[in-house]
Design a protein around this motif. Structure first.
Motif, mmCIF file in Angstrom:
data_model
loop_
_atom_site.group_PDB
_atom_site.id
_atom_site.type_symbol
_atom_site.label_atom_id
_atom_site.label_comp_id
_atom_site.label_asym_id
_atom_site.label_seq_id
_atom_site.Cartn_x
_atom_site.Cartn_y
_atom_site.Cartn_z
ATOM 1 N N GLY A 113 0.819 -1.060 0.069
ATOM 2 C CA GLY A 113 0.072 -0.026 0.142
ATOM 3 C C GLY A 113 0.995 1.451 -0.088
ATOM 4 O O GLY A 113 0.251 2.475 0.001
ATOM 5 N N LEU A 116 0.343 4.439 2.357
ATOM 6 C CA LEU A 116 -0.776 5.221 2.083
ATOM 7 C C LEU A 116 -2.233 4.353 2.423
ATOM 8 O O LEU A 116 -3.234 5.274 2.580
ATOM 9 C CB LEU A 116 -0.859 5.775 0.725
ATOM 10 N N SER A 117 -2.222 3.121 2.156
ATOM 11 C CA SER A 117 -3.497 2.354 2.354
ATOM 12 C C SER A 117 -2.947 1.107 2.688
ATOM 13 O O SER A 117 -1.700 0.550 2.695
ATOM 14 C CB SER A 117 -4.178 2.522 1.251
ATOM 15 N N GLY A 118 -3.979 0.066 3.058
ATOM 16 C CA GLY A 118 -3.666 -1.222 3.405
ATOM 17 C C GLY A 118 -3.960 -1.379 4.867
ATOM 18 O O GLY A 118 -4.134 -0.615 5.591
ATOM 19 N N ASP A 119 -4.173 -2.704 5.068
ATOM 20 C CA ASP A 119 -4.562 -3.304 6.524
ATOM 21 C C ASP A 119 -3.911 -4.749 6.550
ATOM 22 O O ASP A 119 -4.111 -5.605 5.642
ATOM 23 C CB ASP A 119 -5.849 -3.386 6.810
ATOM 24 N N TRP A 122 -6.047 -7.609 4.834
ATOM 25 C CA TRP A 122 -5.763 -7.722 3.513
ATOM 26 C C TRP A 122 -6.037 -9.149 2.913
ATOM 27 O O TRP A 122 -5.711 -10.121 3.459
ATOM 28 C CB TRP A 122 -4.688 -7.098 2.899
ATOM 29 N N ASN A 143 0.061 -4.336 11.047
ATOM 30 C CA ASN A 143 -0.092 -2.788 10.609
ATOM 31 C C ASN A 143 0.898 -1.960 10.984
ATOM 32 O O ASN A 143 1.555 -2.167 11.956
ATOM 33 C CB ASN A 143 -1.549 -2.355 11.298
ATOM 34 N N LEU A 146 0.283 4.823 8.731
ATOM 35 C CA LEU A 146 0.124 5.058 7.450
ATOM 36 C C LEU A 146 0.168 6.480 7.259
ATOM 37 O O LEU A 146 0.147 7.502 8.008
ATOM 38 C CB LEU A 146 -1.329 4.566 6.786
ATOM 39 N N HIS A 150 -2.026 11.606 0.236
ATOM 40 C CA HIS A 150 -2.383 10.821 -0.821
ATOM 41 C C HIS A 150 -1.424 10.891 -1.923
ATOM 42 O O HIS A 150 -1.828 10.777 -2.971
ATOM 43 C CB HIS A 150 -3.741 10.651 -1.026
#
Length: 165
Positions: A113, A116-119, A122, A143, A146, A150
């Motif tokens: 990610g 910027l994003s993700g967990d 997933w 985790n 982040l 963006h």
């Protein structure tokens, strides 16, 4: 100086788009290929595995997940608030509380990610964590903090340089 900054922003934007395309390609490939498969450059068959972790030692029902174990904290740069850093532990048959009584190989899975994003939950990583746990590994899926923006930090720096020029 402003033309140079615009040129630099254009070059960085092309690099950024290149990374996005490469990342999307890898994501599509990973989504199309099931977790746990091994691939070779020439698609030649692999020799049979004879090690002690080759075959599953546990059933899927024996995989125990301990969710949201705190492993640290970090300050969110946008809000200034401290966030807890959490991980999930996948272990077969014993669970997180009994892990200290047995020596087992471990794997750490970190979601993608680009910060910027993700967990950790997933969908691509969860089957792999369960598969590794069935094969006798203790798996830690983490985790991480982040970024609040963006865009890449480098692109932001060039944008700020243009506005300052």
């Amino acid at each position: 100086p402003k033309k140079l900054a615009v040129l630099a922003l254009g070059v960085l934007s092309l690099i950024y788009v290149g990374w996005l395309v490469a990342g999307a390609s890898i994501f599509v490939w990973c989504a199309a290929n099931p977790a746990g498969m091994v691939y070779t450059l020439d698609d030649s068959p692999l020799p049979p595995c004879t090690g002690c972790y080759c075959a599953p030692s546990y059933s899927a029902a024996e995989v125990f997940v301990t969710a949201n174990v705190s492993y640290g904290e970090a300050v969110n740069r946008l809000t200034g608030k401290t966030e807890m850093l959490l991980l999930d532990v996948y272990d077969a048959n014993r669970g997180y509380s009994a892990m200290k009584f047995s020596a087992k190989p471990a794997a750490v899975l970190i979601h993608g990610g680009g910060y910027l994003s993700g967990d950790k939950s997933w969908s691509i990583l969860v089957p792999e964590a369960k598969r590794l746990a069935r094969h006798g590994f203790v798996v830690f899926m983490i985790n991480y903090r982040l970024e609040a923006q963006h865009s890449l930090a480098e692109v932001g720096a060039v944008r700020d340089a243009i506005l300052d020029a």
